[in-house]
Design a protein around this motif. Structure first.
Motif, PDB file in Angstrom:
ATOM      1  N   THR A  77       0.846  -1.194   0.000  1.00  0.00           N
ATOM      2  CA  THR A  77       0.000   0.000   0.000  1.00  0.00           C
ATOM      3  C   THR A  77       0.877   1.238   0.000  1.00  0.00           C
ATOM      4  N   ARG A  78       0.471   2.230  -0.780  1.00  0.00           N
ATOM      5  CA  ARG A  78       1.202   3.487  -0.863  1.00  0.00           C
ATOM      6  C   ARG A  78       0.415   4.578  -0.144  1.00  0.00           C
ATOM      7  N   GLY A  79       1.088   5.647   0.214  1.00  0.00           N
ATOM      8  CA  GLY A  79       0.429   6.793   0.803  1.00  0.00           C
ATOM      9  C   GLY A  79       0.817   7.008   2.252  1.00  0.00           C
ATOM     10  N   SER A  80       0.416   8.154   2.778  1.00  0.00           N
ATOM     11  CA  SER A  80       0.793   8.542   4.131  1.00  0.00           C
ATOM     12  C   SER A  80       0.163   7.667   5.211  1.00  0.00           C
ATOM     13  N   LEU A  81      -0.916   6.952   4.899  1.00  0.00           N
ATOM     14  CA  LEU A  81      -1.585   6.103   5.879  1.00  0.00           C
ATOM     15  C   LEU A  81      -1.256   4.621   5.694  1.00  0.00           C
ATOM     16  N   GLU A 108      -7.430  -5.449  -1.971  1.00  0.00           N
ATOM     17  CA  GLU A 108      -6.111  -4.854  -1.767  1.00  0.00           C
ATOM     18  C   GLU A 108      -6.274  -3.341  -1.669  1.00  0.00           C
ATOM     19  N   VAL A 109      -5.645  -2.746  -0.676  1.00  0.00           N
ATOM     20  CA  VAL A 109      -5.634  -1.287  -0.570  1.00  0.00           C
ATOM     21  C   VAL A 109      -4.381  -0.817  -1.306  1.00  0.00           C
ATOM     22  N   VAL A 110      -4.585  -0.143  -2.420  1.00  0.00           N
ATOM     23  CA  VAL A 110      -3.473   0.326  -3.244  1.00  0.00           C
ATOM     24  C   VAL A 110      -2.928   1.647  -2.700  1.00  0.00           C
ATOM     25  N   LEU A 111      -3.837   2.536  -2.297  1.00  0.00           N
ATOM     26  CA  LEU A 111      -3.441   3.861  -1.817  1.00  0.00           C
ATOM     27  C   LEU A 111      -4.311   4.249  -0.641  1.00  0.00           C
ATOM     28  N   THR A 115      -4.784  14.090   1.913  1.00  0.00           N
ATOM     29  CA  THR A 115      -4.351  15.178   1.047  1.00  0.00           C
ATOM     30  C   THR A 115      -4.821  16.475   1.691  1.00  0.00           C
ATOM     31  N   PRO A 116      -4.390  17.619   1.206  1.00  0.00           N
ATOM     32  CA  PRO A 116      -4.883  18.877   1.770  1.00  0.00           C
ATOM     33  C   PRO A 116      -6.402  19.025   1.659  1.00  0.00           C
ATOM     34  N   ASP A 117      -7.014  18.335   0.676  1.00  0.00           N
ATOM     35  CA  ASP A 117      -8.467  18.451   0.471  1.00  0.00           C
ATOM     36  C   ASP A 117      -9.268  17.314   1.078  1.00  0.00           C
ATOM     37  N   GLY A 118      -8.611  16.277   1.611  1.00  0.00           N
ATOM     38  CA  GLY A 118      -9.369  15.192   2.212  1.00  0.00           C
ATOM     39  C   GLY A 118      -8.629  13.881   2.228  1.00  0.00           C
ATOM     40  N   ARG A 119      -9.297  12.881   2.745  1.00  0.00           N
ATOM     41  CA  ARG A 119      -8.743  11.525   2.826  1.00  0.00           C
ATOM     42  C   ARG A 119      -9.163  10.760   1.581  1.00  0.00           C
ATOM     43  N   VAL A 120      -8.222   9.988   1.016  1.00  0.00           N
ATOM     44  CA  VAL A 120      -8.459   9.243  -0.215  1.00  0.00           C
ATOM     45  C   VAL A 120      -7.889   7.839  -0.058  1.00  0.00           C
ATOM     46  N   ALA A 121      -8.644   6.846  -0.538  1.00  0.00           N
ATOM     47  CA  ALA A 121      -8.162   5.463  -0.551  1.00  0.00           C
ATOM     48  C   ALA A 121      -8.620   4.805  -1.846  1.00  0.00           C
TER      49      ALA A 121
END
Length: 163
Positions: A77-81, A108-111, A115-121
């Motif tokens: 999984t990629r991303g800050s979370l 599978e959680v890919v991302l 972000t500054p505008d919200g949470r994305v997965a």
């Protein structure tokens, strides 16, 4: 023109034509000299097995499917979370809206990122040999259950999607 001037004019035209021909040959050699190393540097695309696609899909699809050499929708999984295992487990179990979702264990959680505008997965999986995915979006810091599904079109292992 007198004979001497005519000979000079003819010689000048021939040398000009030779210079243009030589310049064209040098330009063509430069193009080939750049294109060949770039073609060797470009990654090879793996061949798609024809038996992997269901017959109904293969019969209706006229465009060849190109799979990138780098598997974009697989891997960690990629991303800050990505390091939050509990959050990733909750994202796997999140609602996919109207789309039939794969079992949570097969997702599978890919991302997963803020972000500054919200949470994305981005969560992907396979249902009946059909690769599917859903974007889950919400405000910054939203719980996985509060994220709203955004269903993309044209998702495939060889066709990554953008939000």
């Amino acid at each position: 023109l007198d004979p001497a001037e005519a000979v000079g004019d003819l010689a000048a035209r021939r040398s000009g034509a030779r210079r243009r021909l030589a310049a064209g040959a040098v330009a063509a050699a430069c193009v080939v000299g750049i294109a060949v190393p770039l073609a060797r540097w470009a990654p090879d695309l793996p061949a798609e097995p024809t038996a992997a696609a269901p017959p109904s899909v293969a019969a209706t699809s006229s465009a060849p499917v190109v799979t990138p050499a780098v598997p974009v929708l697989t891997g960690p999984t990629r991303g800050s979370l990505a390091g939050d295992a509990a959050l990733l487990d909750e994202l796997r179990g999140a609602d996919w809206g109207a789309q039939e979702a794969p079992p949570p264990a097969d997702r599978e959680v890919v991302l997963a990122t803020d972000t500054p505008d919200g949470r994305v997965a981005l969560v992907v999986g396979t249902v009946l040999e059909d690769f599917r995915g859903v974007w889950l979006t919400g405000p910054v810091g939203a719980a996985p259950g509060d994220l709203v599904p955004h269903l993309p079109r044209q998702l495939g292992r060889g066709r990554p999607l953008a939000l």
